[in-house]
Design an enzyme around this catalytic site. Sequence first.
Site, short mmCIF file in Angstrom:
data_model
loop_
_atom_site.label_atom_id
_atom_site.label_comp_id
_atom_site.label_asym_id
_atom_site.label_seq_id
_atom_site.Cartn_x
_atom_site.Cartn_y
_atom_site.Cartn_z
N GLU A 155 -14.50 -2.03 0.85
CA GLU A 155 -14.73 -0.73 1.49
C GLU A 155 -13.77 -0.50 2.66
OE1 GLU A 155 -18.49 -0.12 3.62
OE2 GLU A 155 -18.73 -2.28 3.74
N CYS A 184 -1.05 -18.30 -17.11
CA CYS A 184 -2.15 -17.53 -16.50
C CYS A 184 -3.54 -18.12 -16.73
CB CYS A 184 -2.16 -16.10 -17.06
SG CYS A 184 -0.53 -15.43 -17.41
N ARG A 233 9.10 -14.16 -1.18
CA ARG A 233 10.09 -13.10 -1.01
C ARG A 233 9.76 -11.95 -1.95
NH1 ARG A 233 15.01 -12.27 -3.38
NH2 ARG A 233 14.97 -14.24 -4.50
N GLY A 281 3.38 -10.90 -25.67
CA GLY A 281 4.08 -9.71 -26.18
C GLY A 281 4.26 -9.77 -27.68
N LYS A 341 -4.12 -21.84 -15.54
CA LYS A 341 -3.95 -21.78 -14.07
C LYS A 341 -5.21 -21.22 -13.42
CE LYS A 341 -3.00 -18.17 -12.40
NZ LYS A 341 -1.72 -17.55 -12.34
N TYR A 368 5.41 -17.30 -6.95
CA TYR A 368 4.04 -17.29 -7.48
C TYR A 368 3.54 -18.69 -7.81
CZ TYR A 368 3.99 -12.24 -8.76
OH TYR A 368 3.97 -10.89 -8.77
N HIS A 388 -21.01 -0.57 0.15
CA HIS A 388 -21.40 -1.35 1.31
C HIS A 388 -22.46 -2.38 0.96
CE1 HIS A 388 -21.75 -2.04 5.60
NE2 HIS A 388 -23.05 -1.96 5.49
N GLU A 438 0.61 -20.86 -5.98
CA GLU A 438 -0.65 -21.06 -6.71
C GLU A 438 -0.94 -22.55 -6.90
OE1 GLU A 438 -0.18 -18.65 -10.25
OE2 GLU A 438 -0.99 -16.89 -9.24
N CYS A 446 1.25 -17.77 -21.35
CA CYS A 446 0.05 -17.26 -20.69
C CYS A 446 -1.20 -18.05 -21.08
CB CYS A 446 -0.13 -15.78 -21.02
SG CYS A 446 -1.66 -15.09 -20.40
#
Length: 450
Positions: A438, A44, A202, A12, A47, A175, A433, A179, A39
Amino acid sequence: MFDLIVIGAGSGGVRLARMSAQRGARVAVVESRYLGGTCVNVGCVPKKLFVYGAHVRDELEDAAGYGWKVPGEQVAFDWPTLVANKNAEIERLNGIYRRMLESAGVTIIEGSARLTDAQTVMVGDRRYQARHITVATGSWPVVPDIPGKECILTSNEMFYLPQLPRQAVVWGGGYIAVEFAGILAGLGVETTLIYRGELFLRGFDDDVRRFTAEELAKKGIHLRFGVTLDSVQAEGGHYNLALSDGSRLTTGLVMAATGRRALTEGLGLEALGVELEASGHIRVDEHFQTKVPNITALGDVIGTPQLTPVALAQAMVLSQRLFGDGGGEMDYQHIPTAVFCQPNIGTVGLTEAEAKAAGHQVVIYRSEFKPMKYTLSGRQERCLMKLVVDKTTDQVLGAHMVGPDAGEILQGLAVAIKAGATKAEFDSTIGIHPTSAEEFVTMREPVADH
Ligand code: NDP
């Protein structure tokens, strides 16, 4: 005198600094650790690289069904190589962040910031002034206060472990716990996940939670729900754990993923009149405004969802407000998110329980199947897809998936759901497909209507 000083060069903060500088503002960013924040450095990005690393194991196992001979005894995993390669990539990204800031004309100040008044930031004994100050200092893992707490690692340290243990215990059910349990198990560590509630994750859809628990158990992760960790004791090269149900465990590593708190210590905020929530987050209004007129805050340090794309969007809105035409509002509805366990979880919009609690009469579509890839490999992993639809308006309120590439698949659905797509519009969309995705446009028979 700067127009803006941003404290914290995470997702940010960097976005705010860069966008504001590009609008002609004189901007400085103060950072005490690493460019790119959680991050890029301990979140992120590394990870996801570890998740890819862990997933190679599945690919190797699946190879035989497709005719590939992978001699088992010659397959070996080297953790230091993965960590070193990850570190090199993170350093490359740190460099990109630095160049991005510098080329936008942002001044990078290294050190810890302390506010002495609403326009003054001290870094060491140097004094900087700005018309606006934004706090974007992020969050930090919290470990509950139990005996032996000092033996417990967090995600921060996991990214730099010198070696992998044979066994590990992950404490938490959000999370990060899910992970990391997937990463460790995928890399061959015998992994136990301990969670205090009846079922982890949760806040996610209940079908997703149940289904994920089944799939993680199939992967060999020991799930211990309804218990928590009471104490840890180091003994020799291992740890003895006492659990709340009276049982004991011995393991080679204990990692807590029990939430993250806002990082505000040492900034001097409260002395200036910036208010904090009971949770420790900085209290802001919908325009990121704290109680002090020229101090704003965004990202993990305020109480909004702790997700990089949320911080980035907040930065765009705030930059526009401070140095642009003033418009723009954050929209916190329909934030898609993924948990990169294996298989992935992808989700957007309301869960079935949330939709009902909000007064919707819902129709539920659900499909469970074996992804095509696993037919030849014989893998027993399954995939879950679910749509929550408003019975009266036919609007799709939520989409949920557990399965390969769920994060990738849900991003497109998030656009449709944010645009207000109806189930009839999903149904009239032609599928691609053969894909798993799909299935989202071919679920015709509801499984529940209430
Ligand atoms: P979460 O808030 O997601 O989960 C914390 C977990 O720890 C919950 O299961 C919680 O239980 C449990 N817990 C909290 N306090 C205690 C305690 N005192 N004793 C025992 N258990 C406890 O936090 P994380 O640390 O996993 O992640 C932080 C945030 O980072 C996430 O919420 C997410 O916003 C973000 N993130 C996003 C990722 C992504 O987008 N893929 C990946 C990683 C993080 P309970 O549920 O009972 O409260």
